[in-house]
Structure formats: C-alpha cells, structure tokens
Write a protein that holds these residues in place. Sequence first.
Motif, PDB file in Angstrom:
ATOM      1  N   THR A 527      12.267  17.056 -70.749  1.00 13.23           N
ATOM      2  CA  THR A 527      11.774  16.003 -71.640  1.00 13.23           C
ATOM      3  C   THR A 527      10.759  15.058 -70.999  1.00 13.23           C
ATOM      4  OG1 THR A 527      13.623  14.541 -71.087  1.00 13.23           O
ATOM      5  CG2 THR A 527      13.920  16.019 -72.955  1.00 13.23           C
ATOM      6  N   LEU A 528      10.866  14.816 -69.692  1.00 10.12           N
ATOM      7  CA  LEU A 528      10.017  13.814 -69.058  1.00 10.12           C
ATOM      8  C   LEU A 528       8.720  14.451 -68.578  1.00 10.12           C
ATOM      9  CD1 LEU A 528       9.832  10.852 -68.252  1.00 10.12           C
ATOM     10  CD2 LEU A 528      10.868  11.438 -66.051  1.00 10.12           C
ATOM     11  N   GLY A 529       7.631  14.071 -69.219  1.00 13.53           N
ATOM     12  CA  GLY A 529       6.336  14.631 -68.851  1.00 13.53           C
ATOM     13  C   GLY A 529       5.453  13.660 -68.099  1.00 13.53           C
ATOM     14  N   ALA A 530       5.918  12.425 -67.890  1.00 14.15           N
ATOM     15  CA  ALA A 530       5.120  11.427 -67.190  1.00 14.15           C
ATOM     16  C   ALA A 530       5.084  11.734 -65.698  1.00 14.15           C
ATOM     17  CB  ALA A 530       5.698  10.031 -67.420  1.00 14.15           C
ATOM     18  N   ASP A 531       3.985  11.354 -65.058  1.00 18.04           N
ATOM     19  CA  ASP A 531       3.907  11.518 -63.610  1.00 18.04           C
ATOM     20  C   ASP A 531       4.784  10.497 -62.894  1.00 18.04           C
ATOM     21  OD1 ASP A 531       1.891  13.662 -63.454  1.00 18.04           O
ATOM     22  OD2 ASP A 531       0.586  12.172 -64.387  1.00 18.04           O
ATOM     23  N   ASP A 554      -6.343   1.756 -60.538  1.00 18.34           N
ATOM     24  CA  ASP A 554      -7.288   2.880 -60.465  1.00 18.34           C
ATOM     25  C   ASP A 554      -6.521   4.203 -60.393  1.00 18.34           C
ATOM     26  OD1 ASP A 554      -9.684   4.233 -60.235  1.00 18.34           O
ATOM     27  OD2 ASP A 554      -9.704   4.088 -58.040  1.00 18.34           O
ATOM     28  N   GLY A 555      -6.898   5.144 -61.259  1.00 18.40           N
ATOM     29  CA  GLY A 555      -6.249   6.449 -61.282  1.00 18.40           C
ATOM     30  C   GLY A 555      -5.239   6.600 -62.396  1.00 18.40           C
ATOM     31  N   VAL A 556      -4.936   5.512 -63.115  1.00 14.27           N
ATOM     32  CA  VAL A 556      -4.003   5.580 -64.244  1.00 14.27           C
ATOM     33  C   VAL A 556      -4.777   5.950 -65.503  1.00 14.27           C
ATOM     34  CG1 VAL A 556      -2.493   4.249 -65.749  1.00 14.27           C
ATOM     35  CG2 VAL A 556      -2.338   3.964 -63.262  1.00 14.27           C
ATOM     36  N   ARG A 557      -4.402   7.057 -66.111  1.00 16.08           N
ATOM     37  CA  ARG A 557      -5.069   7.489 -67.339  1.00 16.08           C
ATOM     38  C   ARG A 557      -4.394   6.916 -68.584  1.00 16.08           C
ATOM     39  NH1 ARG A 557      -4.150  11.504 -71.011  1.00 16.08           N
ATOM     40  NH2 ARG A 557      -2.417  12.340 -69.787  1.00 16.08           N
ATOM     41  N   LEU A 558      -3.061   6.838 -68.554  1.00 18.82           N
ATOM     42  CA  LEU A 558      -2.322   6.445 -69.757  1.00 18.82           C
ATOM     43  C   LEU A 558      -1.038   5.745 -69.352  1.00 18.82           C
ATOM     44  CD1 LEU A 558      -1.875   6.645 -72.888  1.00 18.82           C
ATOM     45  CD2 LEU A 558      -0.685   8.818 -72.423  1.00 18.82           C
ATOM     46  N   ALA A 681       0.770   8.347 -66.850  1.00 17.63           N
ATOM     47  CA  ALA A 681       0.102   9.636 -66.618  1.00 17.63           C
ATOM     48  C   ALA A 681      -1.160   9.382 -65.793  1.00 17.63           C
ATOM     49  CB  ALA A 681      -0.254  10.300 -67.948  1.00 17.63           C
ATOM     50  N   LYS A 682      -1.409  10.226 -64.823  1.00 15.63           N
ATOM     51  CA  LYS A 682      -2.527  10.016 -63.904  1.00 15.63           C
ATOM     52  C   LYS A 682      -3.793  10.699 -64.405  1.00 15.63           C
ATOM     53  CE  LYS A 682      -1.492  14.040 -60.980  1.00 15.63           C
ATOM     54  NZ  LYS A 682      -2.745  14.762 -61.235  1.00 15.63           N
ATOM     55  N   ASP A 683      -4.910  10.242 -63.867  1.00 13.99           N
ATOM     56  CA  ASP A 683      -6.192  10.920 -64.106  1.00 13.99           C
ATOM     57  C   ASP A 683      -6.169  12.299 -63.446  1.00 13.99           C
ATOM     58  OD1 ASP A 683      -7.532   9.078 -65.635  1.00 13.99           O
ATOM     59  OD2 ASP A 683      -8.230   7.924 -63.896  1.00 13.99           O
ATOM     60  N   PRO A 684      -6.818  13.274 -64.063  1.00  7.16           N
ATOM     61  CA  PRO A 684      -6.831  14.623 -63.462  1.00  7.16           C
ATOM     62  C   PRO A 684      -7.412  14.649 -62.054  1.00  7.16           C
ATOM     63  CG  PRO A 684      -7.608  14.696 -65.731  1.00  7.16           C
ATOM     64  CD  PRO A 684      -7.474  13.247 -65.374  1.00  7.16           C
ATOM     65  N   GLY A 685      -8.344  13.747 -61.755  1.00  5.09           N
ATOM     66  CA  GLY A 685      -8.971  13.764 -60.445  1.00  5.09           C
ATOM     67  C   GLY A 685      -8.233  12.974 -59.385  1.00  5.09           C
ATOM     68  N   THR A 686      -7.078  12.412 -59.709  1.00  4.16           N
ATOM     69  CA  THR A 686      -6.311  11.604 -58.759  1.00  4.16           C
ATOM     70  C   THR A 686      -5.019  12.330 -58.394  1.00  4.16           C
ATOM     71  OG1 THR A 686      -7.168   9.567 -59.758  1.00  4.16           O
ATOM     72  CG2 THR A 686      -5.222   9.362 -58.353  1.00  4.16           C
ATOM     73  N   SER A 687      -4.736  12.419 -57.113  1.00  2.00           N
ATOM     74  CA  SER A 687      -3.502  13.077 -56.693  1.00  2.00           C
ATOM     75  C   SER A 687      -2.301  12.167 -56.951  1.00  2.00           C
ATOM     76  CB  SER A 687      -3.559  13.434 -55.208  1.00  2.00           C
ATOM     77  OG  SER A 687      -3.540  12.262 -54.419  1.00  2.00           O
ATOM     78  N   ASP A 689       0.250  11.549 -54.991  1.00  2.00           N
ATOM     79  CA  ASP A 689       0.566  10.705 -53.835  1.00  2.00           C
ATOM     80  C   ASP A 689      -0.356   9.494 -53.760  1.00  2.00           C
ATOM     81  OD1 ASP A 689       2.587  12.401 -53.109  1.00  2.00           O
ATOM     82  OD2 ASP A 689       1.397  13.517 -51.639  1.00  2.00           O
ATOM     83  N   ARG A 690      -1.646   9.727 -54.048  1.00  2.00           N
ATOM     84  CA  ARG A 690      -2.592   8.609 -53.991  1.00  2.00           C
ATOM     85  C   ARG A 690      -2.296   7.582 -55.084  1.00  2.00           C
ATOM     86  NH1 ARG A 690      -8.804  10.082 -53.399  1.00  2.00           N
ATOM     87  NH2 ARG A 690      -7.898  10.780 -51.402  1.00  2.00           N
ATOM     88  N   LEU A 691      -1.980   8.074 -56.300  1.00  2.00           N
ATOM     89  CA  LEU A 691      -1.692   7.130 -57.388  1.00  2.00           C
ATOM     90  C   LEU A 691      -0.405   6.357 -57.078  1.00  2.00           C
ATOM     91  CD1 LEU A 691      -2.264   5.884 -60.092  1.00  2.00           C
ATOM     92  CD2 LEU A 691      -1.117   7.812 -61.195  1.00  2.00           C
ATOM     93  N   ARG A 692       0.585   7.035 -56.539  1.00  2.00           N
ATOM     94  CA  ARG A 692       1.835   6.341 -56.209  1.00  2.00           C
ATOM     95  C   ARG A 692       1.565   5.232 -55.208  1.00  2.00           C
ATOM     96  NH1 ARG A 692       7.691   8.772 -55.735  1.00  2.00           N
ATOM     97  NH2 ARG A 692       8.806   6.870 -55.190  1.00  2.00           N
ATOM     98  N   SER A 693       0.756   5.529 -54.217  1.00  2.00           N
ATOM     99  CA  SER A 693       0.435   4.519 -53.214  1.00  2.00           C
ATOM    100  C   SER A 693      -0.260   3.319 -53.850  1.00  2.00           C
ATOM    101  CB  SER A 693      -0.449   5.146 -52.126  1.00  2.00           C
ATOM    102  OG  SER A 693      -0.840   4.182 -51.179  1.00  2.00           O
ATOM    103  N   ARG A 694      -1.179   3.588 -54.785  1.00  2.00           N
ATOM    104  CA  ARG A 694      -1.888   2.500 -55.452  1.00  2.00           C
ATOM    105  C   ARG A 694      -0.944   1.680 -56.332  1.00  2.00           C
ATOM    106  NH1 ARG A 694      -7.146   6.056 -57.468  1.00  2.00           N
ATOM    107  NH2 ARG A 694      -8.137   6.288 -55.401  1.00  2.00           N
ATOM    108  N   LEU A 695      -0.054   2.360 -57.054  1.00  2.00           N
ATOM    109  CA  LEU A 695       0.887   1.647 -57.915  1.00  2.00           C
ATOM    110  C   LEU A 695       1.820   0.767 -57.080  1.00  2.00           C
ATOM    111  CD1 LEU A 695       1.857   4.437 -60.489  1.00  2.00           C
ATOM    112  CD2 LEU A 695       0.626   2.309 -60.982  1.00  2.00           C
ATOM    113  N   GLU A 696       2.308   1.279 -55.974  1.00  2.00           N
ATOM    114  CA  GLU A 696       3.205   0.491 -55.125  1.00  2.00           C
ATOM    115  C   GLU A 696       2.490  -0.731 -54.559  1.00  2.00           C
ATOM    116  OE1 GLU A 696       4.591   3.397 -52.375  1.00  2.00           O
ATOM    117  OE2 GLU A 696       6.235   4.072 -53.659  1.00  2.00           O
TER     118      GLU A 696
END
Length: 854
Positions: A527-531, A554-558, A681-687, A689-696
């Motif tokens: 059920t969980l499709g979010a990154d 940066d890197g967050v699509r939705l 949900a992340k941008d397709p061009g963002t990994s 691990d990188r998005l997690r680091s930015r969110l934290e």
Amino acid sequence: MLKATLRSFLAHKGRLLLSALAVVLSVAFVAGSLIFSDTVTRTFDRLFASTSADVTVEPKQDLKSSVPTGAVQTVPAALAEKVAKVDGVAATHADVSVQNIVVVDSRNKSVGPTTGAPTIATDWYLTHRSPVKLTSGHAPHGADEALLDADTADKKHVRIGDTLTVQAAPGTFRVKVVGIATFTTTNPGAALVYLDPAVAARELLGSAGRATSISVDAARGVGDDELKGRVGRVVDTGAYDLKTADEQAKSAAADLGGFLDVIKYVMLGFAGIAVLVGVFLIVNTFSMLIAQRTRELGLLRALGADRRQVRRSVLTEAVLLGLVGSTLGLAAGIGLAFGLIRLMSAFGMNLKATEMVIGWPTPVSAYAVGVGVTFVAAYLPARRAAAVSPMAALADAEIAGVGRPLKTRAIVGGVVGAAGVAALAGCAVASRTASAASLLGLGVVLTLVATVIAGPLLVRPVIQVLGGAFPALFGSVGRMSQRNALRNPRRTGATAAALMVGLALVGGMSVASASMSRSFDQRIDKTLGADFTVQNSNFLPFTKEITDRVRATDGVRLVVRQRFVPVAVRLPDGKRVETTASGYDPQVDEVAHVTYKGGDSAAALAAGHLGMDVNFAEDHRVRLGGAVTVEFPGGRTADMTVGALTDQGGSGFRMQGGLSFGIATAEKYLPDGQDAALYVAKDPGTSADRLRSRLEKTLEPYPQVQVRDQADYKKLVHDQIAVLLYLVYALLGLAIVIAVLGVVNTLALSVVERTREIGLLRAIGLARRQLRRMIRLESVVIAVFGAVLGLGLGLVWGVCTQQVLALQGMTALAIPWGTVVAVVIGSAVVGVVAALLPALRASRMNVLAAIAHE
C-alpha cells in the motif's frame, strides 16, 4: 486433631513455605496494583480539587477522538467580562492553555518529557489555586519572556537567561527564560512553559480574542452549584460546558483513569499468571506430602479420626499456608507499590511514598486471593487424604496414586479436549471477528484444561522419546533418571504443567506477533508508495510550518498530507457511529496503493464525498452513491455522498469505518487541525539517500519529527508489536520462576520420599557425582516435557490466533522457529538449575541413616 494439624504444619514448614512463594507473588501483584492505583488516584484527586476553579466554562466536547488532531477548541475571551457581571461572581479569568506545542532549546533538543506526558504552554496567572509558585527570577513580561517549571529546567539543564524556541500552531517564536516556577503540589510529569497573559492567546491561539476556558471564582457565601446555575442563565449551554470544581476534578480523574487502568491490568495479569501456575505447585506439594504421610494419616484413622476430620486437617494446613503467604504477599505488595511510586518519580510524576494509600479493599483482596487459592488447590489432595484407610498404617504403603489407572483422566481429558479442538476449528472457519475471537478464547481454555487433565497420559510416550538417548549417553544413571520421571505420571504431569502454562502463552503470542509483523510488512509493501513518510515520533500532529519546509526542500516532487478529524456518521440502519476520519490531498494515488471495490480516489476525495470501508458499508446497509449524514466538531453537520468503497483488508491502518475525504473537507470543518503525516515522493533525478539527507537537514530545528522510509516504517511497527511481546516475556519469566520453584519442590520431596532407595543405591556403589547427575537428568527431562507440551499447545493457539487476525487483513502466517528452539534449550537449563539444591542434598545424605529411614 487441631494439635496434630499444627504440629504437622510446623514439621513441614520449609517445604510449605516454598509453595507459599507462589501465593506471595500473586498476592503481591494484586496488593501492589491496588495500593499504587489508590495512591495515584488520591494524589491526583487532591491536585485537581485544589487547582480547579469554582466554575469553569469550556467549549462543549461534542465529539472525542482517540487520535490527536492538533485542533484546540476555544471560547471568546470577551465571555469572561460577560460572566463577571453575574451576581455572585467574585472574579473571572480568560485562561489560555495548549498542549499542541513543541519547545526546543538552543541546541535544537526537545525540552519536553520523553515519558508521554505533555508539554503545556499557558498564561502566567497566579492565584491561590496555582500548582506552582515563582521561586527564582521574575514573572514574564512581553512576547519574548517565559517561565519554565523547575523539574523540567533541572532535567533538561535549562537556566535563567537561556533561549527556548516554541513551535505553536500559529507560528514559531523565541522566548528567554526569565524565571523558574516550582510545583507546590504533585508534579504530573508535564513540562510547563508560562507566558505573559497579554500575549499568550496571540502566540498560542493566533488571536488575543480567544481563550481555552473561563475560570470563575465564587463570591463569599455562594456555592459552586448555585454559581453554575447563575452562569448557565447567561451562557449558551448548547455551545459551552459548565463544570463545578468537583465536576472538573472528576472529569480530569476520569481522563487519568485510562493510564491507571493500563498499569492495574498489567499487574493483575502478572497476578493471574502467578495464581494459575501456583495452583499446580500447591496441588503437587500437598499431593506429595499426603502420599508421604500415608502411615500417619492411616494411624489417625485407626485412632478414631473420621474422613471429615482428616480432610479438615489438610484444609486447615492449606488455610494456614494461605494466611502466611497472604501476609508476606501483602508486605511484598506494599514494597512493590513503593517501588512503582519511586519509578514514577524517575519518570517525572512526583508522588510521595509517605502518602501511600492502603484502603480496606486491599488487605481483604490480598487475603481472599491468597487463602482462596491455597484452599482450592488443596481440596483435591485433602479428599484423597480422607480416603486413606486405617489399614495403610499397618503396611509400608506404596506412594498414593502411583498404580491407580488413568482411565477417568483419559475420558474427561478426551471429552474436554474434543470440545476445545472443536472450538478452535470453529474459530479457524468463522467469518466474523467477534465470533472467531470468542471461539478462540473458549478453545484456548478448554485445550489448556484438557492438556492438564490428560498430561499424565502423555508422560510415558513423550518422556520415553525425550529420554530415549539417556541410557546410551549416561548408562545406568541415565536409565534410572528416565524411569524416575516415569514412576509417577501424575506427579510428573503436574510438575510439568506449571512450566507448560507459561510456555504455551509465549508460544502462542510469538506466533501471533511474528504473523502480525510479517502481515504488516506485506501490507506496507503493497500500500505504501511514498519514498518517505514524515511524522512526529509520538504520532502527534505538527504545525503547517513543517509542511511548508518539507515542500520547499530541493528534490521533493510531491507532498501528500494526512489529517485526522473526529466525526460521527449516521447510517441507514439507524446507528450513529463515532470514529475518526482521514483527510488526504487529491494526489494520494501517487504515494499509496488503495484497493477499491467501487469508485476511485477522485470520487472519494471530491467535495461533498467520502470513501468508506466496504465491510463497514455492508454491515450498515450503505451503498455506493448513497448519502450519509456526518457530524463534525462544533455541532456542524453535512450530508455526504459515498463516492468510493475501499477494500484494504482491515489492515489495521484505518479507524472504524475507514472513512476518508479530501483535505479541503478536513480544513473546512476543522480549520485548526494540523497535519498528522506527510507522504513524500522524490524527483526522478534525485537519489533517495540524497533526499533523505536534505529532509533531515531541513527538519533539524524540529527534533520531534522523523523521516522514515519503508524499512524504518516496518521497524516502527515491529517495535510497537514487540512491546506486547516483551510483556508476554515478562509474564513468562514470572511463570518460569514459579515453575522452577515447583520443580525444586517436587525433586526435594521426591528425594525425601526416596531416602531409603537412595541410601541403598549409594551402598551398592553409586557415587555422589552419579547421584547428582541422575537427579539433574530427571529434572531436565521433566522440564523439557513441559516445554514440549507448552510449545505444542502454544503453536496451535498461535495458528488459530492468526486465523482471527486474517479476518482483519493480517493473512501472513509466521512461526518463529528460532524462539521455539531457544525455549526448548532454555527449559533444559531451567531443569538443571532447579535440580542443583535437591541433587546436592541427596548426595550429602548419610548412607546408613538413609537405609534405616522409615
């Protein structure tokens, strides 16, 4: 007979006191839970009574939700001026007090408690009812000053002059600590931040014209009930609740009752396990003592004692044992309650042990449990004692019960077992959760009783297998140990039963928890499709500021928001169901995979529409496209169309009814609500691990918020399930302690019973080391026998429990074989430990004295 009974009791006081430990433990948990809950209740009753205003005006709580929404219901601050004009009112005050805040220090560390108690921000308004007093610094003046309670300041190392950041619903602001306030009453464990009354409403509620309640002080000579009536004539009682000081205290105590009930029921669960396992221990002890006293009882019969006198003599010994165990248990319960009070103090709830409450129900309950358990447990052995014939005094009688056939046990055990199996089979094929759970409970009880009754029948075949390798490994010593375990099937079965109960419980719960964990893993994957999921660590809602920052990363699509709204839905079958609905953004399909039986997400989240669980809809005759009336907080209602029927398999993620609607509907009917979770949900061009680091990094100023991916979410669920499992393991530990006492007791009495036999074995060449090994092997095979029965029974219970869980969507079955193997090995270790003292005692016997023993 009374003299003989007292002498007999004192002659065997060592063995009986060993059995009394089971009574002591059960009574201690009962007494400790009652004393602790009574002490907490009395303490908080005093706190609430001393701090409540004579009359309090609050927003009407028309709908209550078990899930926090972040919304704060308010009253107009101007209402205080209106109430002040009522005859009999001495003073009024517009109170501001909120719990939907987070306070962090200059290092971005939370200042709030970690024990589940709230962080409360309120206005500084000192009266004779205030629970605190200013002990250092000065009162707050202006928007940038605050007081902090002394307990929090000490634990979090906050000093006057330090800067704190307060994250409130209207926005984040900084304050300087200008004073410390110390509790003059019981500290409930909360963190308190006091602000200037002139700015508290603006900073915490978003408007200076709002308040959370109105406190009303009565003039001299005016009673609370009379004042409440007068205020009620000028206040709209349809929109506001009016409570006297006594009613306010009772309401607060009722809210506290849920917390107390959890502790009380957990402790009573421990007491129940101690009672259940202790019954087996006491029955076994009395049975063996009576068997050893066959000649003594026969002599009493020969001297003129009738059956009733003999039975009464044994039961009198049991009552004496119960009185001793209850007295010691009551003392231990007081110590346990003292320990709990000190533990609560460590968690921040400062209770005073000097104010411990021991009401009359506590000793009454303690002695009722202790004496009742021993009396009931000793009744059957007492009847067997009364059946000893006078002729038994003239012969060297065999141990009672050794040679008697087990035909009656086989019949009764078979009938009860068949009924239990039928109940468990019915549970497995039931289609409704309620009926399946009822059949499961009935099946568990009946199969447990059947196993206890028929246990001696299983002794010979099972122990012959378990001890089959003993002769090859240990020679004649191994053969004798196996035969000793087989000598008296009743005794072996009763001894193993104490261990069996605990292991059956842990086996069943281990299967159930492992199945739940695997089912949730599968459900999350499905059920969980979010990154990533952004949530508070304690699942409380968070401010809009956090949502905005996550969106801007940066890197967050939705970002899809989830909010909770308490509602009541009126259904076509005439029922009104109070529950909690979820609000989602329209793009929910991009972060979640929802299964629909009818309609889709667009229809469910459209304006004026809602989604509903298909099973709930069928139960209440709701059709797709039909209309239902939904009640929202504040008395607002709306007729909404059922736009979609969801089929999430009762996954446990949803509240009753599985109601969902668009986030716009949530904002319309609960405008002050806060987001409970963000699905990112992340941008397709963002990994990832990188998005997690930015969110934290984005969320560094918000230590209460956590970023989780699917693996983290699974771990979170596993940890929550593990809490239940740890409780079961604690119960198992208690059961094992008592079971070890039972094995020790049985072996010790068995050694006494076989004194002459042991002396003869030593005389013909059995070494002390061999004798100790023989007793240890006997103990091990009995313990492993109990483990095999318990785990076998527990696995059956666990599989049937999983079938009940399957009706709620938890369809995966998982058997933790590692736990099963560990428990069997642990049981062998338990057997070795339990045999240490009896084996040592046997090996130290004088050979000639043992041979001459009568």
